[in-house]
Design an enzyme around this catalytic site. Structure first.
Site, PDB file in Angstrom:
ATOM      1  N   ASP A   1     -15.409  -1.349   8.831  1.00 57.61           N
ATOM      2  CA  ASP A   1     -16.104  -1.697   7.592  1.00 57.61           C
ATOM      3  C   ASP A   1     -17.107  -2.832   7.821  1.00 57.61           C
ATOM      4  OD1 ASP A   1     -14.386   0.131   6.429  1.00 57.61           O
ATOM      5  OD2 ASP A   1     -12.984  -1.397   5.709  1.00 57.61           O
TER       6      ASP A   1
ATOM      7  N   ARG B   1     -11.482   3.258  11.457  1.00 58.23           N
ATOM      8  CA  ARG B   1     -12.619   3.136  10.539  1.00 58.23           C
ATOM      9  C   ARG B   1     -13.020   1.665  10.483  1.00 58.23           C
ATOM     10  NH1 ARG B   1     -10.807   3.393   5.399  1.00 58.23           N
ATOM     11  NH2 ARG B   1     -11.671   1.319   5.008  1.00 58.23           N
TER      12      ARG B   1
ATOM     13  N   SER C   1      -6.367  -3.151   1.906  1.00 53.75           N
ATOM     14  CA  SER C   1      -6.733  -2.641   0.587  1.00 53.75           C
ATOM     15  C   SER C   1      -7.096  -3.735  -0.411  1.00 53.75           C
ATOM     16  CB  SER C   1      -5.596  -1.768   0.002  1.00 53.75           C
ATOM     17  OG  SER C   1      -5.495  -0.577   0.731  1.00 53.75           O
TER      18      SER C   1
ATOM     19  N   TYR D   1      -9.007   3.792  -4.578  1.00 50.40           N
ATOM     20  CA  TYR D   1      -8.023   4.865  -4.675  1.00 50.40           C
ATOM     21  C   TYR D   1      -7.995   5.621  -6.000  1.00 50.40           C
ATOM     22  CZ  TYR D   1      -6.576   2.520  -0.476  1.00 50.40           C
ATOM     23  OH  TYR D   1      -6.572   1.950   0.776  1.00 50.40           O
TER      24      TYR D   1
ATOM     25  N   GLU E   1       0.817  -1.215   0.000  1.00 55.07           N
ATOM     26  CA  GLU E   1       0.000   0.000   0.000  1.00 55.07           C
ATOM     27  C   GLU E   1       0.855   1.272   0.000  1.00 55.07           C
ATOM     28  OE1 GLU E   1      -3.695  -0.373   2.564  1.00 55.07           O
ATOM     29  OE2 GLU E   1      -2.532  -2.047   3.353  1.00 55.07           O
TER      30      GLU E   1
ATOM     31  N   GLY F   1      -7.051   5.290   5.333  1.00 55.07           N
ATOM     32  CA  GLY F   1      -6.495   6.204   4.343  1.00 55.07           C
ATOM     33  C   GLY F   1      -6.959   7.638   4.534  1.00 55.07           C
TER      34      GLY F   1
ATOM     35  N   GLU G   1     -13.718  -5.555   9.053  1.00 57.62           N
ATOM     36  CA  GLU G   1     -12.443  -5.296   9.724  1.00 57.62           C
ATOM     37  C   GLU G   1     -12.442  -3.917  10.354  1.00 57.62           C
ATOM     38  OE1 GLU G   1      -9.047  -5.042   7.110  1.00 57.62           O
ATOM     39  OE2 GLU G   1     -10.216  -4.142   5.509  1.00 57.62           O
TER      40      GLU G   1
ATOM     41  N   ASN H   1      -9.882  -0.708  10.691  1.00 63.76           N
ATOM     42  CA  ASN H   1      -8.683  -0.080  10.123  1.00 63.76           C
ATOM     43  C   ASN H   1      -8.139   0.923  11.145  1.00 63.76           C
ATOM     44  OD1 ASN H   1      -8.931  -0.942   7.045  1.00 63.76           O
ATOM     45  ND2 ASN H   1     -10.962  -0.351   7.761  1.00 63.76           N
TER      46      ASN H   1
END
Length: 307
Positions: A256, A254, A145, A215, A13, A275, A269, A271
């Site tokens: 998900d 964050r 990612s 992205y 990443e 990002g 998951e 994070n």
């Protein structure tokens, strides 16, 4: 304040991290801070331990950044940093162990099994088929990612998906494919006072929310707030804050989810270093409550100093 930003790194990443780091540095400079940018490499650890700064922002993603390794170096050097510590970072990065914690605490997860590379003795395909029927997901246990992730649509794809997963990690997770809407929840706040920002629904341009969708500009559409029933939205936000706390996260994260047609949210998951690029989700959630990117970064500092 004198602040260092670690970015780049050596994980898959890296390109995302370069963008995250640039965003963080520009925001910090706009707020009047003295900023030192460091394109991090594990071979140059001594450069990190000798930093003379008030605070470190970690703009790294994936291995050697989001997994607790850099955090351990900063802890040993007694250098304060923004975000989660070693244990929370390592736990959240280890999807298998995180799922066990979520399951135990009543947060729904997809049925899964974890396999190590040493078990790949030619019978792994058959072992998988004993427990799963396509479609199902094969992905590295510790990667981000969607790198190395495959949605297996038929049995002929299993061998290739296993090989792809093991290219990124020594363990893979096989889990049921849960069809539904992809949503994410930004969480921030001091320990014990965390709050969830508005839920974002992600509508990828590709078949699923892959690397390009995440992205590339225009790769996905973000709907803020997500169009969910109030009760479901409240449940998802409650699960997000609980997951953040169960992992022991600090300052921000964050979380998900996939929401099925039956309105059951399955956690994917946590994070710990989400990002912060121009197409990233956390800044969009902050923007939805009237907080600019620069003010969001400044708030991270404020929360960190209150811990």
């Amino acid at each position: 304040m004198k602040i260092a930003v670690l970015y780049g790194g050596v994980s898959g990443e890296r390109e995302v991290s370069l963008s995250t780091g640039t965003g963080m540095m520009n925001a910090l400079k706009a707020k009047g801070h003295e900023v030192i940018g460091i394109d991090f490499h594990p071979n140059h650890i001594t450069e990190i331990t000798k930093l003379d700064v008030d605070l470190v922002f970690i703009g790294l993603h994936g291995k050697y950044g989001e997994d607790g390794k850099v955090q351990s170096v900063l802890d040993m050097a007694n250098i304060p940093y923004v975000g989660s510590g070693v244990l929370a970072s390592a736990l959240a990065m280890d999807k298998s162990k995180a799922k066990q914690i979520f399951d135990y605490n009543g947060i729904p997860t997809a049925k899964s099994r974890t396999y190590a590379k040493y078990e790949n003795d030619g019978t792994l395909r058959e072992q998988v088929l004993q427990h799963f029927t396509p479609p199902f997901v094969i992905k590295p246990n510790q990667e981000g990612s969607t790198l190395g992730l495959t949605i297996v649509q038929n049995e002929d794809d299993i061998g290739k998906a296993i090989a792809e997963g093991f290219q990124h990690d020594d363990e893979i997770i096989v889990e049921d494919y849960v069809k539904g809407r992809e949503v994410t929840v930004a969480v921030w706040g001091e320990k014990g006072k965390e709050e969830a920002l508005p839920i974002i629904e992600i509508i990828p341009k590709n078949d699923y929310y892959d690397y390009e969708s995440k992205y590339k500009v225009g790769g996905s559409e973000h709907i803020v707030p997500a169009k969910l029933d109030d009760d479901i939205a409240a449940t998802i936000q409650k699960y997000a804050v609980l997951a953040h706390q169960l992992m022991g996260c600090e300052t921000y994260s964050r979380v998900d989810f996939i929401v099925t047609e039956e309105n059951i949210p399955f956690i994917l998951e946590v994070n710990t270093l989400p990002g912060m690029t121009p197409t990233s989700l956390f800044p969009d959630a902050a923007k939805a409550v009237g907080i600019s990117y620069e003010d969001m970064i400044e708030k991270f500092i404020h929360i960190s100093l209150q811990q």
